[in-house]
Design a protein around this motif. Structure first.
Motif, PDB file in Angstrom:
ATOM      1  N   LEU A  79       2.574   4.091 -10.769  1.00 57.72           N
ATOM      2  CA  LEU A  79       3.142   4.183 -12.106  1.00 57.72           C
ATOM      3  C   LEU A  79       4.361   3.290 -12.078  1.00 57.72           C
ATOM      4  CD1 LEU A  79       3.453   5.395 -14.942  1.00 57.72           C
ATOM      5  CD2 LEU A  79       4.682   7.316 -13.895  1.00 57.72           C
ATOM      6  N   GLU A  80       4.309   2.224 -12.867  1.00 56.33           N
ATOM      7  CA  GLU A  80       5.410   1.243 -12.851  1.00 56.33           C
ATOM      8  C   GLU A  80       5.647   0.722 -11.434  1.00 56.33           C
ATOM      9  OE1 GLU A  80       7.019   0.291 -15.648  1.00 56.33           O
ATOM     10  OE2 GLU A  80       6.225   1.778 -17.020  1.00 56.33           O
ATOM     11  N   ASP A  81       4.594   0.511 -10.672  1.00 48.94           N
ATOM     12  CA  ASP A  81       4.593   0.012  -9.296  1.00 48.94           C
ATOM     13  C   ASP A  81       5.157   0.992  -8.268  1.00 48.94           C
ATOM     14  OD1 ASP A  81       3.567  -2.150  -7.735  1.00 48.94           O
ATOM     15  OD2 ASP A  81       5.628  -2.660  -7.222  1.00 48.94           O
ATOM     16  N   GLN A  82       5.414   2.237  -8.657  1.00 49.21           N
ATOM     17  CA  GLN A  82       5.834   3.273  -7.708  1.00 49.21           C
ATOM     18  C   GLN A  82       4.579   4.002  -7.237  1.00 49.21           C
ATOM     19  OE1 GLN A  82       8.267   6.383  -9.355  1.00 49.21           O
ATOM     20  NE2 GLN A  82       8.426   7.447  -7.405  1.00 49.21           N
ATOM     21  N   ALA A  83       4.389   4.098  -5.923  1.00 46.27           N
ATOM     22  CA  ALA A  83       3.200   4.749  -5.353  1.00 46.27           C
ATOM     23  C   ALA A  83       3.324   6.263  -5.511  1.00 46.27           C
ATOM     24  CB  ALA A  83       3.042   4.370  -3.892  1.00 46.27           C
ATOM     25  N   ILE A  84       2.589   6.808  -6.491  1.00 45.60           N
ATOM     26  CA  ILE A  84       2.643   8.249  -6.759  1.00 45.60           C
ATOM     27  C   ILE A  84       1.428   8.979  -6.209  1.00 45.60           C
ATOM     28  CG2 ILE A  84       4.111   7.944  -8.788  1.00 45.60           C
ATOM     29  CD1 ILE A  84       1.530   8.432 -10.488  1.00 45.60           C
ATOM     30  N   GLY A  85       0.534   8.237  -5.565  1.00 46.09           N
ATOM     31  CA  GLY A  85      -0.667   8.816  -4.990  1.00 46.09           C
ATOM     32  C   GLY A  85      -1.491   7.744  -4.315  1.00 46.09           C
ATOM     33  N   CYS A  86      -2.710   8.107  -3.988  1.00 46.56           N
ATOM     34  CA  CYS A  86      -3.591   7.211  -3.241  1.00 46.56           C
ATOM     35  C   CYS A  86      -5.031   7.498  -3.650  1.00 46.56           C
ATOM     36  CB  CYS A  86      -3.367   7.491  -1.759  1.00 46.56           C
ATOM     37  SG  CYS A  86      -4.460   6.662  -0.653  1.00 46.56           S
TER      38      CYS A  86
END
Length: 191
Positions: A79-86
């Motif tokens: 989300l907005e280049d933030q890794a919030i999952g995989c």
């Protein structure tokens, strides 16, 4: 509501909307370690997963450098280049020649992002990528614990068909679990 925008699952919630066009999939990098540690140390996240809660940064480094690289395909859900999952694809074709046209989808998202349409959007993106990047594929399947209703809804909203319950199918965390099989095939109208 636009298909690309989700509102919090609580209609009266003051949480802000998430624009699902800002959801992307990209390779995991060591620079994502802090973000990876957020969802891998969240006690709610691994409840239905085969892995245990991470307890140190070495676990996260091992995941990024060793575990994620063993999947056929593995991407950070951003989300907005933030890794919030995989999200990942696993193939059993090297062990089972009869299944070389299918892959298994797996995904995990930080609990703070549950119920916002992010999982569904990520699954849609992954399925599109799977059939594009691996043109020999005919099927993407996913196994979900019978008690993981949220994940079942994600797959249904992403166009997967529920095929049935596989009784006592997997031994996870000391218990044999019933699993629900879902799939999407290349000839499905929405793919």
């Amino acid at each position: 509501m636009d298909e690309n925008t989700a509102i919090s699952s609580k209609p009266n919630s003051k949480e802000q909307r998430i624009d699902l066009t800002h959801i992307s999939l990209r390779p995991l990098h060591l620079s994502d370690l802090d973000d990876v540690m957020v969802w891998t140390t969240d006690e709610k996240v691994p409840k239905f997963c085969t892995w245990e809660l991470y307890t140190c940064e070495e676990d996260g480094i091992n995941f990024i450098e060793n575990i994620a690289t063993k999947f056929v395909w593995c991407k950070a859900i951003c989300l907005e280049d933030q890794a919030i999952g995989c999200i990942s694809l696993t193939s059993y074709s090297e062990h089972d020649r009869c299944r070389n046209k299918s892959v298994e989808l797996g995904y995990v998202i930080g609990s703070k992002y549950w119920g916002k349409g992010i999982g569904t959007q990520a699954v849609r993106l992954a399925v599109k990528a799977a059939f594009t990047e691996f043109p020999y594929l005919e099927r993407v399947e996913a196994l979900v614990d019978v008690d993981n209703v949220g994940s079942q809804r994600v797959l249904e909203k992403a166009g997967f068909q529920r095929e049935g319950v596989l009784r006592k199918y997997l031994f996870i965390k000391g218990k044999t679990r019933d699993m629900v099989m879902f799939s999407v095939i290349l000839t499905d109208p929405h793919v």
